[in-house]
Design an enzyme around this catalytic site. Sequence first.
Site, mmCIF file in Angstrom:
data_model
loop_
_atom_site.group_PDB
_atom_site.id
_atom_site.type_symbol
_atom_site.label_atom_id
_atom_site.label_comp_id
_atom_site.label_asym_id
_atom_site.label_seq_id
_atom_site.Cartn_x
_atom_site.Cartn_y
_atom_site.Cartn_z
ATOM 1 N N LYS A 69 76.595 -20.643 -12.026
ATOM 2 C CA LYS A 69 75.457 -21.280 -12.702
ATOM 3 C C LYS A 69 74.363 -20.255 -12.994
ATOM 4 O O LYS A 69 73.235 -20.357 -12.508
ATOM 5 C CB LYS A 69 74.883 -22.424 -11.858
ATOM 6 C CG LYS A 69 75.881 -23.500 -11.507
ATOM 7 C CD LYS A 69 75.242 -24.636 -10.727
ATOM 8 C CE LYS A 69 76.238 -25.662 -10.264
ATOM 9 N NZ LYS A 69 77.116 -25.200 -9.165
ATOM 10 N N ASN A 75 69.545 -10.978 -21.560
ATOM 11 C CA ASN A 75 70.335 -9.745 -21.412
ATOM 12 C C ASN A 75 71.109 -9.725 -20.094
ATOM 13 O O ASN A 75 72.290 -9.386 -20.047
ATOM 14 C CB ASN A 75 69.391 -8.541 -21.511
ATOM 15 C CG ASN A 75 70.140 -7.236 -21.395
ATOM 16 O OD1 ASN A 75 71.015 -6.936 -22.212
ATOM 17 N ND2 ASN A 75 69.828 -6.467 -20.349
ATOM 18 N N THR A 76 70.447 -10.132 -19.010
ATOM 19 C CA THR A 76 71.096 -10.108 -17.685
ATOM 20 C C THR A 76 72.261 -11.084 -17.621
ATOM 21 O O THR A 76 73.352 -10.740 -17.158
ATOM 22 C CB THR A 76 70.046 -10.475 -16.600
ATOM 23 O OG1 THR A 76 68.983 -9.528 -16.703
ATOM 24 C CG2 THR A 76 70.627 -10.439 -15.205
ATOM 25 N N GLN A 202 75.908 -35.404 -2.261
ATOM 26 C CA GLN A 202 75.852 -35.708 -3.691
ATOM 27 C C GLN A 202 75.093 -37.021 -3.898
ATOM 28 O O GLN A 202 75.076 -37.872 -3.014
ATOM 29 C CB GLN A 202 77.274 -35.838 -4.252
ATOM 30 C CG GLN A 202 78.105 -34.569 -4.131
ATOM 31 C CD GLN A 202 77.736 -33.510 -5.158
ATOM 32 O OE1 GLN A 202 76.648 -33.550 -5.744
ATOM 33 N NE2 GLN A 202 78.605 -32.551 -5.367
ATOM 34 N N GLY A 222 85.849 -31.220 -4.263
ATOM 35 C CA GLY A 222 85.797 -30.270 -3.154
ATOM 36 C C GLY A 222 86.102 -30.941 -1.845
ATOM 37 O O GLY A 222 87.271 -31.174 -1.495
#
Length: 253
Positions: A69, A75-76, A202, A222
């Site tokens: 994420k 640029n990075t 969640q 998961g």
Amino acid sequence: MVIKKPQSASERIILALDVDTLEEARELVVQLKDYVGYFKVGLQLYTACGYDAVRMIHEMGSKVFFDAKFHDIPNTVARASANLVKNDVDFFDLHIKGGSKMLSTTCRLCREVAKKYNKPQPTILGVTLLSSFGQKTLNQELNVNMNIDEYVSRLAKVALEAKLDGVVASASEVGAIRRVCGDDFIIVCPAIRPTWSVVDDQVRVVTPTDAIEAGVDYMVVGRPVIFAKDRIEAITLIIDEIEEAKEIIKERL
Ligand code: C5P
């Protein structure tokens, strides 16, 4: 743009390898590679063993969703994402809130790099709102005075216009996203909780049936599988539930 819609129930499942060691991750991949389409390398596993996790999954013949994420200056993020492409990552994601310049710069560079290095074009996804957020935290902590559906579909539109392949969102927002972004746009849904599992941290959770009914393409699972007493039984129950939901939808048509 390369559209990669899943063909089978198994292919729809992205198993989150949220473990601390390469050995645990390898055990999960060996056990589950014939049952799922992708393995997700997230922050927990990547900060423990880096690209070894990605290489291990590829060596076993499976595909990788790299879920870091990214959210930084254009640029990075673009250069970090290009490194994922050079390392054969199949899917990866960026926060849409990083802005359209960050998204489009990244897409452009990744597609150029894939061509230059003769790599498959990656599937690039935008993260909308984390599934651990609910309406109250959106309003009170992020100070966004919108309902979740509207907020998420607006972000999805930014992702579409920046030429991303799809988004990560909750199943309850799929209708709103499809109206804005159409049927070809990929929607990946985390926070999948079969009725027999626990919710954990969640908030906007859905069952596999609800996800299919809503029109989700891929689902991230998961803990309901990783911590199941019998992982094969757990994943098989999820696959069966997806297939049944698809049958019910077919019969309705
Ligand atoms: O264990 P559980 O099924 O809750 O795992 C969900 C996975 O999906 C985690 O790896 C989490 O980082 C990821 N995820 C999420 N919400 C998003 C995007 C990714 O929960 N919006």
